[in-house]
Design a protein around this motif. Structure first.
Motif, mmCIF file in Angstrom:
data_model
loop_
_atom_site.group_PDB
_atom_site.id
_atom_site.type_symbol
_atom_site.label_atom_id
_atom_site.label_comp_id
_atom_site.label_asym_id
_atom_site.label_seq_id
_atom_site.Cartn_x
_atom_site.Cartn_y
_atom_site.Cartn_z
ATOM 1 N N ASP A 27 0.856 -1.173 0.000
ATOM 2 C CA ASP A 27 0.000 0.000 0.000
ATOM 3 C C ASP A 27 0.894 1.225 0.000
ATOM 4 O OD1 ASP A 27 -2.291 1.559 0.080
ATOM 5 O OD2 ASP A 27 -3.239 0.358 1.649
ATOM 6 N N GLY A 28 0.275 2.396 -0.087
ATOM 7 C CA GLY A 28 1.070 3.613 -0.150
ATOM 8 C C GLY A 28 1.928 3.607 -1.393
ATOM 9 N N GLY A 30 4.253 1.532 -2.118
ATOM 10 C CA GLY A 30 4.900 0.229 -2.219
ATOM 11 C C GLY A 30 5.331 -0.372 -0.903
ATOM 12 N N VAL A 31 4.773 0.091 0.222
ATOM 13 C CA VAL A 31 5.110 -0.473 1.522
ATOM 14 C C VAL A 31 4.551 -1.890 1.609
ATOM 15 C CG1 VAL A 31 4.814 -0.254 4.018
ATOM 16 C CG2 VAL A 31 5.117 1.793 2.612
ATOM 17 N N LYS A 32 5.409 -2.848 1.948
ATOM 18 C CA LYS A 32 4.971 -4.238 2.073
ATOM 19 C C LYS A 32 4.355 -4.453 3.448
ATOM 20 C CE LYS A 32 8.310 -6.162 -1.197
ATOM 21 N NZ LYS A 32 9.419 -7.125 -1.405
ATOM 22 N N LEU A 33 3.180 -5.091 3.456
ATOM 23 C CA LEU A 33 2.474 -5.311 4.709
ATOM 24 C C LEU A 33 1.584 -6.543 4.614
ATOM 25 C CD1 LEU A 33 -0.624 -4.194 3.976
ATOM 26 C CD2 LEU A 33 0.496 -1.980 4.281
ATOM 27 N N THR A 34 1.019 -6.918 5.766
ATOM 28 C CA THR A 34 0.070 -8.022 5.841
ATOM 29 C C THR A 34 -1.290 -7.450 6.186
ATOM 30 O OG1 THR A 34 1.771 -9.572 6.597
ATOM 31 C CG2 THR A 34 -0.522 -10.177 6.995
ATOM 32 N N ARG A 35 -2.272 -7.654 5.318
ATOM 33 C CA ARG A 35 -3.635 -7.195 5.596
ATOM 34 C C ARG A 35 -4.355 -8.303 6.366
ATOM 35 N NH1 ARG A 35 -5.587 -3.086 1.745
ATOM 36 N NH2 ARG A 35 -4.123 -2.056 3.168
ATOM 37 N N VAL A 36 -4.584 -8.024 7.627
ATOM 38 C CA VAL A 36 -5.168 -9.018 8.528
ATOM 39 C C VAL A 36 -6.692 -8.934 8.508
ATOM 40 C CG1 VAL A 36 -5.198 -9.873 10.892
ATOM 41 C CG2 VAL A 36 -3.102 -8.853 9.983
ATOM 42 N N ILE A 37 -7.229 -7.710 8.511
ATOM 43 C CA ILE A 37 -8.678 -7.488 8.440
ATOM 44 C C ILE A 37 -8.953 -6.631 7.216
ATOM 45 C CG2 ILE A 37 -10.680 -6.419 9.536
ATOM 46 C CD1 ILE A 37 -9.370 -6.970 12.237
ATOM 47 N N GLY A 38 -9.854 -7.098 6.359
ATOM 48 C CA GLY A 38 -10.248 -6.350 5.175
ATOM 49 C C GLY A 38 -11.759 -6.327 5.035
ATOM 50 N N GLN A 39 -12.240 -6.016 3.837
ATOM 51 C CA GLN A 39 -13.673 -5.800 3.632
ATOM 52 C C GLN A 39 -14.517 -7.027 3.948
ATOM 53 O OE1 GLN A 39 -15.241 -3.706 0.287
ATOM 54 N NE2 GLN A 39 -13.493 -2.315 0.118
ATOM 55 N N ALA A 40 -13.974 -8.214 3.757
ATOM 56 C CA ALA A 40 -14.756 -9.433 4.006
ATOM 57 C C ALA A 40 -15.178 -9.564 5.461
ATOM 58 C CB ALA A 40 -13.946 -10.659 3.587
ATOM 59 N N ASP A 46 -17.337 -5.460 12.859
ATOM 60 C CA ASP A 46 -17.855 -4.118 13.093
ATOM 61 C C ASP A 46 -17.639 -3.762 14.581
ATOM 62 O OD1 ASP A 46 -19.536 -1.852 13.263
ATOM 63 O OD2 ASP A 46 -21.379 -3.013 13.146
ATOM 64 N N PRO A 47 -16.989 -2.598 14.875
ATOM 65 C CA PRO A 47 -16.724 -1.415 14.063
ATOM 66 C C PRO A 47 -15.339 -1.380 13.416
ATOM 67 C CG PRO A 47 -16.204 -0.904 16.331
ATOM 68 C CD PRO A 47 -16.675 -2.337 16.311
ATOM 69 N N PHE A 48 -14.605 -2.508 13.437
ATOM 70 C CA PHE A 48 -13.244 -2.500 12.894
ATOM 71 C C PHE A 48 -13.290 -2.777 11.397
ATOM 72 C CE2 PHE A 48 -12.993 -3.814 17.359
ATOM 73 C CZ PHE A 48 -12.258 -2.745 17.851
ATOM 74 N N LEU A 49 -12.620 -1.924 10.631
ATOM 75 C CA LEU A 49 -12.675 -1.963 9.178
ATOM 76 C C LEU A 49 -11.433 -2.577 8.555
ATOM 77 C CD1 LEU A 49 -13.917 1.714 8.746
ATOM 78 C CD2 LEU A 49 -15.334 -0.340 8.414
ATOM 79 N N MET A 50 -10.293 -2.355 9.156
ATOM 80 C CA MET A 50 -9.039 -2.823 8.581
ATOM 81 C C MET A 50 -7.987 -2.941 9.673
ATOM 82 S SD MET A 50 -6.704 -1.124 5.536
ATOM 83 C CE MET A 50 -5.706 -0.140 6.667
ATOM 84 N N LEU A 51 -7.161 -3.965 9.566
ATOM 85 C CA LEU A 51 -5.962 -4.089 10.390
ATOM 86 C C LEU A 51 -4.821 -4.510 9.486
ATOM 87 C CD1 LEU A 51 -4.462 -4.114 13.122
ATOM 88 C CD2 LEU A 51 -5.128 -6.523 13.356
ATOM 89 N N ASP A 52 -3.809 -3.658 9.390
ATOM 90 C CA ASP A 52 -2.590 -3.971 8.654
ATOM 91 C C ASP A 52 -1.449 -4.159 9.645
ATOM 92 O OD1 ASP A 52 -3.795 -3.816 6.188
ATOM 93 O OD2 ASP A 52 -3.057 -1.806 5.733
ATOM 94 N N ALA A 53 -0.633 -5.171 9.398
ATOM 95 C CA ALA A 53 0.579 -5.398 10.191
ATOM 96 C C ALA A 53 1.772 -5.276 9.260
ATOM 97 C CB ALA A 53 0.544 -6.788 10.836
ATOM 98 N N GLY A 65 7.136 4.898 2.120
ATOM 99 C CA GLY A 65 6.062 5.321 3.015
ATOM 100 C C GLY A 65 4.712 5.505 2.333
ATOM 101 N N PHE A 66 3.930 6.397 2.924
ATOM 102 C CA PHE A 66 2.564 6.655 2.456
ATOM 103 C C PHE A 66 2.446 8.152 2.157
ATOM 104 C CE2 PHE A 66 2.595 3.082 5.339
ATOM 105 C CZ PHE A 66 1.848 2.117 4.679
ATOM 106 N N PRO A 67 2.757 8.565 0.917
ATOM 107 C CA PRO A 67 2.630 9.981 0.555
ATOM 108 C C PRO A 67 1.179 10.451 0.640
ATOM 109 C CG PRO A 67 3.925 8.751 -1.070
ATOM 110 C CD PRO A 67 3.264 7.748 -0.191
ATOM 111 N N ASP A 68 0.955 11.743 0.370
ATOM 112 C CA ASP A 68 -0.371 12.343 0.522
ATOM 113 C C ASP A 68 -1.486 11.468 -0.061
ATOM 114 O OD1 ASP A 68 0.554 14.547 1.842
ATOM 115 O OD2 ASP A 68 0.501 15.888 0.116
#
Length: 290
Positions: A27-28, A30-40, A46-53, A65-68
């Motif tokens: 994301d951002g 090109g930052v490499k990460l693990t998407r633990v919680i997503g839309q599914a 609920d109320p948690f929408l996303m968790l990235d590690a 990083g994550f530019p503007d």
């Protein structure tokens, strides 16, 4: 602060409903990460929408990083286990997130922000959690706060579990950030092998546990490193109980569900498709940063 507290005993602990292993993505810039919680899992957690590690000691994995980029309709919690990252946003907020610290951002009606590493080598590790806002708060004014590690309340149980209370409260210790309506509880729990940690939870709250070091057993069911355990709900449950099968660290998230429609499109999370179209139009017209 690091108080010593007595052990709470949970008599009817929740069990593991399912285990989830996050998927590798970027994301951002090109930052490499693990998407633990997503839309599914929007409804189930609920109320948690996303968790990235994220965790890497290779600069090419995180240095851009994550530019503007824009957000509307939710709030974020970023917790940095190791590293240094600078936050700047269109509402005039700026802060330096350092090892062990956290930052909370309320996107509300709209904000454009950047999160950029302030290191060129070494380990970068942490989490970003997105939390939904109730419909009547989605267009509130943006806000921001950063909290250094020394300012995060914590406690140690008599069994040796060391807990940092990032959001909400636990064992009578109020955390760094408190939020209304969804009442989120986010704990970083460090457990020596063989130790146990119990915590009371309202039965109507959704709860999950992410193991990022070691292995823990929840009501006898093992959860390993890089696994998310979603805890089942039962009207007669009084909390959670976990035992460390090895030296472990876990992130606990729990909160009151909103039970409202969720329509997500990239960096925008609203209640209707029309609101999403408006968010996109406002961003394209430059109104999001106003």
């Amino acid at each position: 602060m690091n108080d010593r507290v007595s052990v709470i005993t949970v008599n009817r602990p929740r069990r593991v409903e399912q285990r989830i292993t996050g998927h590798q993505t970027s994301d951002g810039a090109g930052v490499k990460l693990t998407r633990v919680i997503g839309q599914a899992l929007h409804r189930r957690l609920d109320p948690f929408l996303m968790l990235d590690a994220f965790r890497s000691d290779h600069p090419e994995d995180y240095i851009a990083g994550f530019p503007d980029h824009p957000h509307r309709g939710f709030e974020t919690l970023t917790y940095l286990v190791a590293g240094r990252m600078r936050h700047r946003d269109s509402a005039g907020h700026e802060g330096l997130l350092q090892s062990g610290g956290l930052q909370w951002m309320l996107a509300g009606r709209g904000v454009i922000h950047a999160e950029l590493p302030e290191q060129e080598q070494g380990e970068m590790e942490g989490f970003q959690l997105w939390l939904n806002l109730p419909a009547n708060a989605k267009m509130s004014a943006p806000d921001y706060r950063d909290v250094q590690e020394s300012e995060i309340p914590g406690f140690t149980t008599t069994e040796g579990a060391a807990v940092k209370v990032l959001m909400g409260s636990s064992h009578g210790v109020a955390g760094a950030i408190a939020r209304p309506v969804t009442e989120p509880r986010v704990l970083d729990i460090r457990l020596p092998a063989g130790s146990r940690f119990d915590d009371r939870l309202p039965p109507e709250h959704h709860a999950a546990l992410y193991v990022y070091r070691g292995t823990v057993a929840i009501s006898g069911s093992p959860v390993h490193t890089r696994q998310l355990a979603i805890l089942e709900q039962s009207a007669d449950s009084d909390g959670l109980a976990l035992t460390a099968e090895a030296d472990s660290r876990v992130l606990l998230i729990a909160g009151r569900p909103l039970h409202e429609p969720i329509v997500a499109h990239g960096p925008f999370v609203m209640n209707t498709e029309a609101e999403i179209r408006q968010a996109i139009a406002d961003y394209q017209a430059g109104r999001l940063a106003a």
